[in-house]
Design a protein around this motif. Sequence first.
Motif, mmCIF file in Angstrom:
data_model
loop_
_atom_site.group_PDB
_atom_site.id
_atom_site.type_symbol
_atom_site.label_atom_id
_atom_site.label_comp_id
_atom_site.label_asym_id
_atom_site.label_seq_id
_atom_site.Cartn_x
_atom_site.Cartn_y
_atom_site.Cartn_z
ATOM 1 N N THR A 3 51.856 37.707 37.812
ATOM 2 C CA THR A 3 51.625 39.076 38.263
ATOM 3 C C THR A 3 52.764 39.946 37.779
ATOM 4 N N ARG A 189 47.515 41.898 37.669
ATOM 5 C CA ARG A 189 47.444 40.454 37.497
ATOM 6 C C ARG A 189 46.450 40.149 36.392
ATOM 7 N N ARG A 194 39.693 38.391 33.530
ATOM 8 C CA ARG A 194 39.944 39.824 33.342
ATOM 9 C C ARG A 194 41.189 40.204 34.135
ATOM 10 N N THR A 196 43.231 42.295 36.983
ATOM 11 C CA THR A 196 42.971 42.944 38.259
ATOM 12 C C THR A 196 44.121 43.899 38.536
ATOM 13 N N HIS A 198 46.007 45.801 41.189
ATOM 14 C CA HIS A 198 46.174 45.769 42.643
ATOM 15 C C HIS A 198 46.736 47.071 43.206
ATOM 16 N N ASP A 217 39.962 34.406 40.137
ATOM 17 C CA ASP A 217 39.413 35.256 39.093
ATOM 18 C C ASP A 217 38.257 36.099 39.604
ATOM 19 N N ALA A 219 36.106 38.523 41.894
ATOM 20 C CA ALA A 219 36.339 39.597 42.854
ATOM 21 C C ALA A 219 35.506 39.340 44.102
#
Length: 235
Positions: A3, A189, A194, A196, A198, A217, A219
């Motif tokens: 991250t 991340r 894909r 993300t 945050h 991974d 959602a």
Amino acid sequence: MATVILVRHGRTTANASGLLAGRTPGVSLDEVGRNQADATGKRLAVVPLVGVVSSPLERCRQTAQFILDRQPGTPHAPVDADLTECDYGQWQGRTLADLAKEELWKVVQMQPSAVVFPGGESMAAMQARSVAAVRQHDAAFEAEHGPGAVWVAVSHGDIIKSVLADALGMHLDLFQRIDVGPASVSIVRYGPGRPTVHATNTDAGDLSWLAAVHEQDDAPVGGGAGHAAPHAQGA
């Protein structure tokens, strides 16, 4: 993967006077900027960072040091030229009010993918090298420290906006819709399927949840339960 926390440098003397500093050497944080960077360092102190990678420009290295000073360990702290400010060429050192009168200003606002700064860099090249640098560092930190690794990239407004646009799947021509304030925190991340996103452009809020990020991974349909509430002080 790991991250990345994207941190813009704190306010500078050039920001306060409305100048486009670009890559001008010796542009430092002003008192407001130092306070902003210190606040960001305090906010990130609850997150065990494996690395703090900085643009080579002084304002970013100063901001990075405020973050490093609050870390209990000794994160890897390299400087990466690919995270440096856009090369604004002949625009560098001019006031924003003056630049707003240029025909190119309208293109910067509406079609940045077509912009090549006179005597400088294209915005497309700026995005390509900064995104590549962030993704390379991210993969390296994940390989060394595992998928729970969290690291910081300290850079500049247009650089971070271009990285966020890429992570959001947005065309560069839309990146002016993103705001990135001084010393703000954005979080991405890069999962196996894909990225993300945050958080974007935050300057407050608990970040202790980053100390326990788990590989995921997919959602959550409906949005999920969110992060655990922060522990109460003294609990």
